[in-house]
Write an enzyme that holds these catalytic residues in place. Structure first.
Site, short mmCIF file in Angstrom:
data_model
loop_
_atom_site.label_atom_id
_atom_site.label_comp_id
_atom_site.label_asym_id
_atom_site.label_seq_id
_atom_site.Cartn_x
_atom_site.Cartn_y
_atom_site.Cartn_z
N PRO A 228 0.84 -1.20 0.00
CG PRO A 228 0.02 -1.02 2.17
CD PRO A 228 0.76 -1.94 1.27
CG ASP A 404 5.02 -1.49 2.33
OD1 ASP A 404 3.85 -1.37 2.75
OD2 ASP A 404 5.54 -2.59 2.04
CG HIS A 405 0.53 3.62 5.23
ND1 HIS A 405 1.19 3.95 6.38
CD2 HIS A 405 -0.54 4.45 5.18
CE1 HIS A 405 0.57 4.93 7.00
NE2 HIS A 405 -0.50 5.26 6.29
NE ARG A 406 3.03 -4.34 2.86
CZ ARG A 406 3.53 -5.30 2.07
NH1 ARG A 406 2.93 -6.49 2.01
NH2 ARG A 406 4.62 -5.09 1.35
CB VAL A 408 6.97 3.49 6.34
CG1 VAL A 408 7.32 4.96 6.59
CG2 VAL A 408 8.24 2.68 6.09
#
Length: 434
Positions: A228, A404-406, A408
């Site tokens: 994401p 990567d919002h998983r 960060v």
């Protein structure tokens, strides 16, 4: 007594399945020595020269320039004395001189087994990389003819002209060779199965999707639909950084290097990563872990005639500004010449893409697979800017950070981008935070 020896296309990278033949350096009847260059191939990541493992005479070229060949398929045969000792290396076998039957499917050469390690973060991470990988799903079985694609040069040319992949052709000729009729048969089957008529234009340009462009497309699609993405950006006053570069270029210590704004961006990013090391990581879904790495293997996106590649500078956080400039020059020169070593295309942990060289202000870059973040550096331009209470023309640039919002979150991404911007606005601060 003479024997015929076959050279099979080896896996010169990490689990590559095919490579494209760029240019043959030898032909039938040519004498060759051990380690003489036979052919230049294009893998999904780099251009590689393959050396000869034998001293002898070339008897047959089994695949033409421009053809995509599966790893393990025979590409050339030699005639050598039977007491010649083969050199150690992949892709070699030997048979007595005479007609050669295609190998059975279960006898196909395979890539030597490797110790299971996590893909790509160098010797420094060997301690964290002993976890076996999950086995990939079994691939559909293919026939021996599809694997080896035994065919004469005229048949190969016919296949290229008709757009037929020889690996998919069922061979009916002697010793498993593909005939002209076999090629025409598959071409007719495809034409019958297609419901869409050809466009009436005769000026349509069709370019095979292979090599670097194919790898880049697959990697970007995988990244875009797996991680994401979140992108943040900031515009920063870089006038002080440009003045620092001007003073550095006048210094004899930097007289032998190409010092550019990108060098300072790299230095600022490396210091910011050192302050926030959690961003130098990857999301390992298979293991259910976030893997953080001590070394920053800094990828630099480079546009080449073969497509976009991302070679990296290993352990870049250890380098001075002078060493960064030298490493960057070497990386760019190799990429433009198509001579990037395969080892430079692996193990990246953080990437910078410089779109400012194309006159573009900013963008939302897609992550390099397996990395947590990528920094986009836009063009430096003169912009009306508030400075010391007055609006003046200043040199500014836009920075965009995709992550990567998983692994960060917004806070970590914002802190990293803020620090990079602050170091470029006031480059003297980089000395204090080294």
């Amino acid at each position: 007594m003479l024997v015929t020896k076959h050279f099979h296309l080896p896996d010169v990278g990490e689990g590559l399945t095919e490579a494209g033949i760029l240019e043959w350096r030898v032909g039938p009847g040519d004498p060759v020595g051990v380690n003489d260059t036979l052919v230049e191939i294009e893998t999904a990541k780099a251009v590689v020269e393959l050396p000869s493992p034998y001293a002898g005479t070339v008897t047959e070229i089994l695949c033409a320039a421009g053809e995509a060949v599966a790893v393990g398929a025979p590409i050339i045969t030699f005639e050598v004395e039977d007491d010649s000792a083969p050199q150690a290396g992949p892709g070699v076998d030997a048979t007595p001189q005479g007609p050669v039957d295609p190998p059975a499917q279960d006898e196909q050469p395979s890539t030597p087994a490797r110790e299971p390690v996590l893909v790509g973060y160098g010797p420094a991470h060997a301690r964290t990389a002993r976890r076996p990988r999950k086995r990939k799903p079994e691939q559909p079985a293919v026939t021996p003819a599809a694997r080896t694609s035994l065919a004469t040069p005229p048949v190969r040319k016919l296949a290229r002209d008709l757009g037929v992949d020889l690996r998919l052709v069922a061979a009916t000729g002697p010793s498993g060779r593909i005939t002209r009729e076999d090629v025409h048969r598959l071409a007719e089957q495809r034409a019958t199965a297609s419901n869409a008529p050809d466009l009436p234009h005769d000026d349509v340009v069709r370019t095979p999707i292979r090599g670097v462009r194919k790898h880049t497309a697959e990697a970007m699609v995988t990244s875009a639909f797996t991680a994401p993405h979140v992108t943040e950006w900031v515009t920063v006053d870089v006038q002080r950084s440009l003045k620092l570069l001007k003073r550095a270029r006048a210094d004899k210590a930097f007289g032998n290097v190409r010092l550019t704004p990108l060098c300072l961006v790299i230095k600022a990013a490396l210091i910011a990563i050192a302050r926030h090391p959690e961003i130098n990581a990857k999301w390992d879904a298979a293991a259910g872990e976030i893997v953080q790495y001590p070394d920053v293997n800094l990828g630099i996106a480079a546009a080449t005639p073969r497509g976009l590649i991302v070679p990296n500078i290993a352990a870049a956080q250890r380098l001075s500004l002078h060493e960064i400039a030298l490493a960057l020059t070497d990386l760019i020169d190799q990429a433009r010449a198509g001579k990037t070593p395969p080892e430079r295309m692996r193990n990246g942990t953080f990437t910078i893409t410089n779109i400012g060289v194309f006159g573009i202000d900013g963008g939302t870059p897609i992550l390099n697979p397996g990395e947590a973040a990528i920094l986009c550096f836009g063009q430096v331009r003169r912009t009306p800017w508030e400075h010391k209470g007055r609006v003046r023309l200043r040199d500014t640039a836009t920075l965009a950070l995709s992550f990567d919002h998983r692994l960060v979150d917004g806070e970590l991404g914002s802190l990293v981008l803020r620090d990079i911007a602050r170091f470029l606005e006031r480059p003297e601060l980089m000395v204090l935070h080294q």
